[in-house]
Design a protein around this motif. Structure first.
Motif, mmCIF file in Angstrom:
data_model
loop_
_atom_site.group_PDB
_atom_site.id
_atom_site.type_symbol
_atom_site.label_atom_id
_atom_site.label_comp_id
_atom_site.label_asym_id
_atom_site.label_seq_id
_atom_site.Cartn_x
_atom_site.Cartn_y
_atom_site.Cartn_z
ATOM 1 N N SER A 1 1.019 -1.412 0.106
ATOM 2 C CA SER A 1 0.040 -0.061 0.152
ATOM 3 C C SER A 1 0.769 1.535 -0.465
ATOM 4 N N THR B 1 -0.763 -9.531 -1.779
ATOM 5 C CA THR B 1 -0.979 -8.169 -0.892
ATOM 6 C C THR B 1 -2.207 -7.939 -1.057
ATOM 7 N N ASN C 1 -4.097 -2.708 1.620
ATOM 8 C CA ASN C 1 -2.935 -2.815 0.830
ATOM 9 C C ASN C 1 -4.369 -2.550 -0.780
ATOM 10 N N VAL D 1 -6.306 0.378 -1.490
ATOM 11 C CA VAL D 1 -5.216 1.804 -2.434
ATOM 12 C C VAL D 1 -4.782 1.434 -3.813
#
Length: 512
Positions: free
Chosen positions: A261, A334, A343, A346
């Protein structure tokens, strides 16, 4: 050809010796069995192959496939080039479906365990059916568990559970709950978007191993081929692990785990500070975050020390995705961290910043599908959901659990103690093709047909940017080689609750 007596006896002796040698090698009896014409389809023309168009509904992607059948036996599977989801692409695991169908260890007999301490023993279908009817009567508290699916199988499972006042759950070991939650929060839809990789100029992915096994591997694999042909395109991948997508990227960035992120916010920082995109796109992006979140603390210089990614690489990616048709993917590793949802949020928000929403080569939102008509859900239940559910099993609040398409005892973390939970359920009924750990713990084991023998339907996930449905048809007869004794999962549920069958017919009319 003329043979004298001496030559005839000589050849006969050699043939007899050969027969003795082969007998000593102990050729398995089944190797010499040829399928009887009685078991073959009535319209069969010997020596001529037939190709059937159907779909592979294992894993909810609804990939279209073509199956070659010769003399009643499956010989080959390949992707259907006319199917809008995979467009001729095929998963690497597809060929294993043939091996499963003809596996010599495939189940043929119903099995029953007389007590929790007893062993599974073969019984007749009628004996098993009687026990199943008792275990699924309307006074029983029932739970049905399958793999994630948006198919007619899922719809029927849901309706059967509701008819008994029970619950329907799904389990996927590589579940993408955070990804699905972000799609809902960010794009205000429950449908996974169509990521138009094939028509993009630049692809930036965070943790989503889309070339190997993420969401729709066959479709994305085909898109990768189109992206690389002609214009080639640019691919950057952010992931600590050297995955297949990392290996095929033009730029692989390996950050400290969990800091994805920060990289995404730093990329946004560069784009905003240097005004690489129109002001309207910047405002749309900033509206998704608290005031000041992007401007402060996320310059490439600040982020470099926290992530291990150089300022130069961050700036390069920012300029790349600001120019041309760009698409940003996020998921997989992720989304698997404790901060995985942030994460993913974003990273996917960068699509708003670069203006790729609803455009060719970008993120195309799919239309909503009315789940009341057909399909279950491709969003699996979370670990938290399963912790609560298994507590119900351990406490003895569930009378019968029906499991199909997922090996819970093998795939679930040991900390959840699935085996202990199943031991406290009065009736565990499992459908399967080959014995596994969950079937070994079951009280009733039912041999199941494969998708080669079944009718069905699947709403692909993701869809190709418009409404689509994959239809599945049988390509071999149920009583053919390897399938003797196999039972259809959905047919069994409809047999136990006939009202579902009549409802399903009306649903099909509404859909089509």
């Amino acid at each position: 050809m003329k043979l004298n007596r001496r030559e005839f006896l000589s050849l006969s002796g050699k043939s007899a010796a050969g027969a003795v040698i082969f007998a000593a090698c102990s050729i398995p009896e089944q190797e010499l069995i040829v399928q009887s014409p009685v078991d073959m389809p009535e319209d069969l023309v010997r020596g001529i192959d037939t190709w059937y168009a159907t779909s592979w509904n294992d894993g909810a992607s609804g990939d279209g496939i073509l199956v070659r059948v010769l003399e009643g036996r499956i010989k080959k599977i390949k992707g259907n080039p006319d199917h809008p989801v995979n467009r001729g692409g095929a998963r690497s695991t597809l060929d294993s479906a043939i091996q499963l169908h003809y596996n010599p260890d495939r189940l043929h007999d119903h099995k029953v365990r007389r007590s929790k301490e007893g062993i599974l023993s073969n019984v007749t279908k009628d004996q098993a059916d009687k026990l199943i009817q008792e275990a699924t009567s309307k006074d029983k508290k029932i739970v049905i568990v399958t793999n994630p699916t948006r198919s007619s199988d899922g719809w029927i499972s849901q309706k059967f559970a509701e008819s008994r006042g029970g619950r329907y759950l799904t389990y996927e070991p590589l579940e993408e709950s955070n990804f699905h939650d972000v799609i809902s929060d960010l794009f205000e839809t429950e449908e996974v978007p169509h990521f138009d990789i094939a028509n993009a100029d630049n692809v930036l992915s965070f943790g989503a191993d889309w070339i190997e096994n993420w969401i729709s591997p066959a479709g994305y694999g085909n898109a990768f081929g189109e992206l690389r042909s002609g214009k080639r395109g640019f691919i950057a991948h952010v992931e600590p692990r050297f995955s297949l997508t990392s290996a095929n990227s033009d730029l692989w960035i390996s950050p400290k785990p969990g800091t994805e992120s920060e990289i995404a916010l730093s990329i946004a920082n560069v784009i905003i500070k240097e005004k690489l995109v129109p002001e309207s796109q910047i405002n749309d992006f900033l509206n998704k975050f608290p005031e000041g979140k992007i401007e402060f603390g996320y310059s490439p210089t600040d982020v470099q020390s926290r992530t291990g990614v150089s300022e130069k690489k961050i700036s390069e990616i920012a300029h790349r995705i600001s120019d041309g048709k760009s698409i940003i993917l996020a998921g997989g590793s992720t989304s698997a961290y404790t901060n995985g949802k942030f994460n993913t949020y974003v990273a996917l928000s960068l699509n708003i910043l670069v203006g790729s929403i609803g455009k060719e080569g970008g993120v195309i939102l799919n239309p909503e599908v009315n789940s009341d008509y057909i399909g279950g859900s491709t969003k699996p239940n979370t670990i938290e959901n399963w912790e609560e559910e298994l507590a119900q099993w351990r406490a003895g609040y569930v009378d019968t659990v029906i499991i199909r398409g997922v090996d819970l005892a093998y795939l679930m973390p040991n900390s959840l103690d699935v085996k202990g939970a199943l031991s406290n359920v009065e009736n565990v009924i499992s459908f399967g093709n080959i014995m596994n750990e969950t079937l070994d713990l079951s009280d009733i084991v039912i041999p199941e047909t494969t998708f080669f023998e079944e009718w069905g339907s699947e709403i692909p996930n993701p869809m190709p940017g418009y409404k689509a449905i994959s239809l599945q048809q049988p390509v071999v007869v149920k009583e053919g080689p390897g399938a003797s004794g196999a039972v259809s999962f959905v047919d069994k549920l409809i047999e136990l609750e006939p009202s579902i069958g009549s409802s399903n017919k009306s649903i099909v009319k509404k859909v089509f």
